[in-house]
Design a protein around this motif. Structure first.
Motif, short mmCIF file in Angstrom:
data_model
loop_
_atom_site.label_atom_id
_atom_site.label_comp_id
_atom_site.label_asym_id
_atom_site.label_seq_id
_atom_site.Cartn_x
_atom_site.Cartn_y
_atom_site.Cartn_z
N TYR A 106 -9.06 -34.42 31.82
CA TYR A 106 -10.43 -34.44 32.32
C TYR A 106 -11.15 -35.69 31.84
CZ TYR A 106 -9.63 -29.55 33.60
OH TYR A 106 -9.13 -28.40 34.15
N ARG A 107 -12.35 -35.92 32.37
CA ARG A 107 -13.09 -37.17 32.13
C ARG A 107 -13.33 -37.45 30.64
NH1 ARG A 107 -15.98 -40.83 34.87
NH2 ARG A 107 -17.70 -41.88 33.82
N ASP A 108 -13.81 -36.46 29.91
CA ASP A 108 -14.14 -36.71 28.50
C ASP A 108 -12.93 -37.16 27.70
OD1 ASP A 108 -16.76 -36.13 28.94
OD2 ASP A 108 -16.69 -34.09 28.15
N ALA A 109 -11.80 -36.47 27.92
CA ALA A 109 -10.58 -36.84 27.21
C ALA A 109 -10.07 -38.20 27.68
CB ALA A 109 -9.49 -35.78 27.41
N LEU A 110 -10.27 -38.50 28.95
CA LEU A 110 -9.87 -39.80 29.49
C LEU A 110 -10.63 -40.93 28.80
CD1 LEU A 110 -8.64 -41.78 31.57
CD2 LEU A 110 -10.41 -41.05 33.19
N ILE A 111 -11.94 -40.74 28.62
CA ILE A 111 -12.78 -41.78 28.03
C ILE A 111 -12.54 -41.91 26.52
CG2 ILE A 111 -15.17 -42.49 27.59
CD1 ILE A 111 -14.27 -42.76 30.50
N ASN A 112 -12.37 -40.77 25.84
CA ASN A 112 -12.39 -40.77 24.38
C ASN A 112 -11.02 -40.84 23.71
OD1 ASN A 112 -15.25 -40.53 24.28
ND2 ASN A 112 -15.06 -38.35 24.77
N ASN A 113 -9.94 -40.56 24.44
CA ASN A 113 -8.61 -40.54 23.83
C ASN A 113 -7.70 -41.60 24.44
OD1 ASN A 113 -9.27 -38.32 22.18
ND2 ASN A 113 -8.83 -36.90 23.85
N LYS A 114 -6.57 -41.80 23.80
CA LYS A 114 -5.59 -42.76 24.30
C LYS A 114 -4.75 -42.12 25.40
CE LYS A 114 -4.97 -45.59 20.14
NZ LYS A 114 -3.99 -46.11 19.17
N MET A 115 -4.37 -42.94 26.38
CA MET A 115 -3.48 -42.45 27.44
C MET A 115 -2.13 -42.06 26.87
SD MET A 115 -5.24 -42.36 30.17
CE MET A 115 -3.88 -41.87 31.22
N SER A 116 -1.69 -42.75 25.82
CA SER A 116 -0.40 -42.42 25.20
C SER A 116 -0.43 -41.01 24.60
CB SER A 116 -0.03 -43.45 24.14
OG SER A 116 -1.05 -43.55 23.16
N ASN A 117 -1.61 -40.56 24.10
CA ASN A 117 -1.73 -39.19 23.59
C ASN A 117 -1.53 -38.17 24.71
OD1 ASN A 117 -2.27 -40.24 21.07
ND2 ASN A 117 -4.50 -39.96 21.20
N TYR A 118 -2.09 -38.49 25.87
CA TYR A 118 -1.93 -37.60 27.03
C TYR A 118 -0.47 -37.52 27.45
CZ TYR A 118 -2.21 -36.15 31.96
OH TYR A 118 -2.03 -35.53 33.18
N ILE A 119 0.20 -38.67 27.48
CA ILE A 119 1.62 -38.69 27.86
C ILE A 119 2.46 -37.92 26.82
CG2 ILE A 119 3.62 -40.17 28.27
CD1 ILE A 119 1.45 -40.25 30.46
N ASP A 120 2.13 -38.06 25.54
CA ASP A 120 2.83 -37.30 24.49
C ASP A 120 2.66 -35.80 24.71
OD1 ASP A 120 3.63 -39.64 23.29
OD2 ASP A 120 2.07 -39.62 21.75
N SER A 121 1.45 -35.38 25.07
CA SER A 121 1.18 -33.96 25.32
C SER A 121 1.97 -33.46 26.54
CB SER A 121 -0.32 -33.73 25.53
OG SER A 121 -0.58 -32.40 25.90
N LEU A 122 1.97 -34.28 27.61
CA LEU A 122 2.76 -33.92 28.79
C LEU A 122 4.23 -33.76 28.42
CD1 LEU A 122 1.47 -36.14 31.77
CD2 LEU A 122 1.23 -33.67 31.50
N SER A 123 4.75 -34.71 27.65
CA SER A 123 6.15 -34.67 27.25
C SER A 123 6.47 -33.40 26.48
CB SER A 123 6.48 -35.91 26.41
OG SER A 123 7.78 -35.82 25.88
N LYS A 124 5.66 -33.10 25.47
CA LYS A 124 5.89 -31.91 24.65
C LYS A 124 5.94 -30.65 25.50
CE LYS A 124 3.64 -29.10 21.09
NZ LYS A 124 2.43 -28.97 20.23
N ASN A 125 4.97 -30.48 26.38
CA ASN A 125 4.89 -29.25 27.17
C ASN A 125 5.94 -29.18 28.26
OD1 ASN A 125 2.37 -27.56 26.37
ND2 ASN A 125 1.63 -29.68 26.31
N TRP A 126 6.26 -30.31 28.89
CA TRP A 126 7.30 -30.28 29.92
C TRP A 126 8.68 -30.00 29.31
CZ3 TRP A 126 7.09 -29.18 34.68
CH2 TRP A 126 5.99 -29.53 35.48
N HIS A 127 8.95 -30.54 28.14
CA HIS A 127 10.24 -30.25 27.49
C HIS A 127 10.33 -28.77 27.11
CE1 HIS A 127 12.32 -34.11 27.14
NE2 HIS A 127 11.13 -34.67 27.01
N GLN A 128 9.23 -28.19 26.63
CA GLN A 128 9.23 -26.76 26.31
C GLN A 128 9.42 -25.92 27.57
OE1 GLN A 128 5.55 -26.02 24.23
NE2 GLN A 128 6.29 -26.87 22.29
#
Length: 564
Positions: free
Chosen positions: A145-167
């Motif tokens: 979402y917008r807030d996380a897009l503005i305030n966090n790194k894109m690499s953090n989002y990709i790490d989260s996607l990776s963790k959840n997709w592997h699970q």
């Protein structure tokens, strides 16, 4: 690393924000922006907004939606368009298209390796700050979402996607904890595969299909019309060619059929009727369509009366005998009534006799029943020039006349501008989402040379591997009376149904990526202007207009007049 290294400033604000976030971060991610897919699993072509190759994590296809987003009755509404397919489905289809293509292009150990690598999807809502209910379509961890897009790194989002997709995938038969995470070399191989494909595969056909994909979307103007129809039982919907009347008509048919209503969908043109019927049957089963009808009005009446089309006095047959015989035949029969009738290209259908027929098979009649009539009564009235459609309808019922559609969502900007300059039609270009496209090809030639010029145009497209199915030749004349009927090369292609030829009249309501208009011997009469307007507006991506060389001064005079 992000490829390409810059972004067009005309892209959405959301894409620019995400692009700059990826570009500014120092990470091991390889990011490709706007990856074109010429082998889409569902459509002729498609696009991945952002493709992320993440060493030791996976390959992720990201779908971005900027601005307001809502979902109503299973349909997704965005800032300027509507789609039956949500962003999660779009991302998933794109992911499978990409993966299938890469597997087809690989072999041996490379293919075995790709088969094990994890592919996942994500959705970015760059204009939404609070969570929305995703239902069964997606997981919250897939969404940025917008807030996380503005305030966090894109690499953090990709790490989260990776963790959840592997699970999510770890119990799948293909998953291997040691091999499902791509190495740096794997990512470099995928990048090389994709970049080489771009150089080799982005052909004239790809450009045509890309243009087609870009143009096809609902406009805000169309969405407002759809809203109005929900609250008005009888609507007259007017609009210029290319403003999406047929798309609206099909959407209305689908909406009311899903409500359990029996709907009669009629048009004049047999080719258009067949096209619409084929599209509808891809969405609904025979059981769902039972009691409804999609096709030409004349075909419906002929089937009901069992009459045969005569060889002579055809106009009298369709205008008088056929509707009268239908009315007489139905006096003794119990006719199954429609809950709603939709007329597309209604300027060709509205006559006193046809309205009497429709009044007979509509529940409540035209006065109290539910109907939606769509047409271009100003510019495309080629058959009923003497009829005052507005007054004729008023004699049957009170109805709502909606504001006309003016935003072109079929043609490229250059094609609609050409139409404006030659015929004076005034599209609303300020709110249009049109792409610029190729400059129309206007040639002034001797009629004797016309067939060879058309042949050369066809051959050039074939040399560029464009299939003939993307092309139509239009003319004011029937083929046997046209300037190209003695050309052996063209005659064979047309006779074998490889190349389509049509009169401009018969192609109303239809469209092609490439349109070649020939046989233009008049530019200024009302009939000629109407034919030019209709013919030019059939072209989605490329237009070739061949005009008698004796009319060059007339052409220039018309252009100057419409530009001033």
């Amino acid at each position: 690393m992000i490829i390409p290294n810059n972004i067009d400033r005309n892209e959405s604000k959301g894409e620019i924000i995400v692009f700059n976030k990826f570009k500014s971060e120092n990470s091991d991610l390889i990011v490709l922006h706007s990856v074109f897919l010429h082998n889409h699993v569902k459509n002729l072509s498609g696009e991945i907004d952002f493709l992320v190759l993440a060493p030791n994590r996976g390959v992720f296809c990201l779908e971005l939606k900027h601005g307001p987003v809502s979902r109503k009755s299973g349909k997704w509404f965005y800032k300027n368009n509507m789609s039956h397919k949500g962003p999660f489905r779009q991302a998933t289809d794109a992911m499978h298209s990409l993966r299938n293509w890469m597997l087809d292009r690989s072999s041996g150990k490379r293919k075995e390796r790709l088969n094990k690598i994890l592919f996942g999807t994500g959705v970015i809502f760059s204009g939404i700050t609070t969570r929305i209910d995703l239902g069964l379509e997606g997981e919250q961890w897939q969404v940025l979402y917008r807030d996380a897009l503005i305030n966090n790194k894109m690499s953090n989002y990709i790490d989260s996607l990776s963790k959840n997709w592997h699970q999510k995938q770890e119990d799948q038969y293909w998953y291997d904890i040691n091999f499902s995470r791509p190495t740096v070399k794997d990512c470099e191989y995928i990048l090389k595969l994709l970049r080489n494909d771009f150089d080799r595969e982005y052909t004239t056909l790809n450009a045509l299909l890309d243009t087609e994909t870009t143009i096809q979307s609902f406009t805000e103007e169309q969405l407002k019309i759809l809203d109005h129809t929900l609250y008005n039982d009888r609507c007259l919907i007017e609009g210029y060619a290319g403003t999406g009347k047929t798309v609206l008509a099909m959407e209305l048919f689908k909406t009311y059929l899903e409500k359990g209503m029996k709907v009669g969908f009629y048009c004049y043109n047999r080719r258009l009727a067949d096209t619409i019927e084929n599209k509808i049957k891809k969405v609904f089963s025979s059981a769902q369509l039972e009691g409804s009808y999609v096709g030409s009005l004349h075909s419906y009446l002929i089937k009901a009366t069992s009459l045969t089309i005569p060889k002579e006095n055809i106009e009298e047959f369709f205008n008088y005998k056929l509707p009268m015989e239908f009315l007489l035949a139905q006096e003794a029969n119990q006719l199954e009534l429609f809950d709603l009738i939709i007329l597309d290209e209604a300027q060709d259908l509205l006559s006193e006799n046809n309205l009497m027929v429709m009044d007979h098979f509509l529940n409540g009649g035209l006065k109290n029943g539910k109907w939606m009539i769509l047409g271009d009564f100003l510019y495309q009235n080629l058959y009923n020039e003497k009829i005052d459609f507005i007054e004729l309808l008023k004699s049957y019922a009170h109805y709502t006349r909606l504001r006309p559609l003016t935003i072109n969502c079929r043609n490229t900007k250059r094609i609609s501008e050409q139409n404006n300059q030659l015929t004076g039609v005034e599209y609303n270009n300020e709110q249009s989402q049109q792409i610029s496209g190729e400059k129309p090809d206007i040639q002034f030639i001797d009629p004797i040379e016309e067939s060879s010029v058309v042949s050369d145009i066809i051959k050039e497209y074939l040399n560029q591997n464009v299939p003939l199915s993307q092309i139509v030749i239009l003319s004011p004349y029937q083929y046997e009376n046209s300037s190209i009927q003695d050309n052996n090369y063209l005659d064979k292609l047309i006779a074998n149904n490889k190349l389509e030829y049509s009169t401009i009249h018969s192609f109303k309501g239809l469209e092609k990526n490439i349109v070649i208009i020939c046989g233009i011997e008049d530019l200024e009469s009302d009939k000629a202007q109407s034919l030019l307007y209709t013919g030019i507006s059939r072209a989605k991506a490329r237009l070739h207009l061949l005009v008698n060389k004796s009319l060059k001064k007339n052409y220039q005079k018309i252009i100057v007049k419409n530009l001033t």
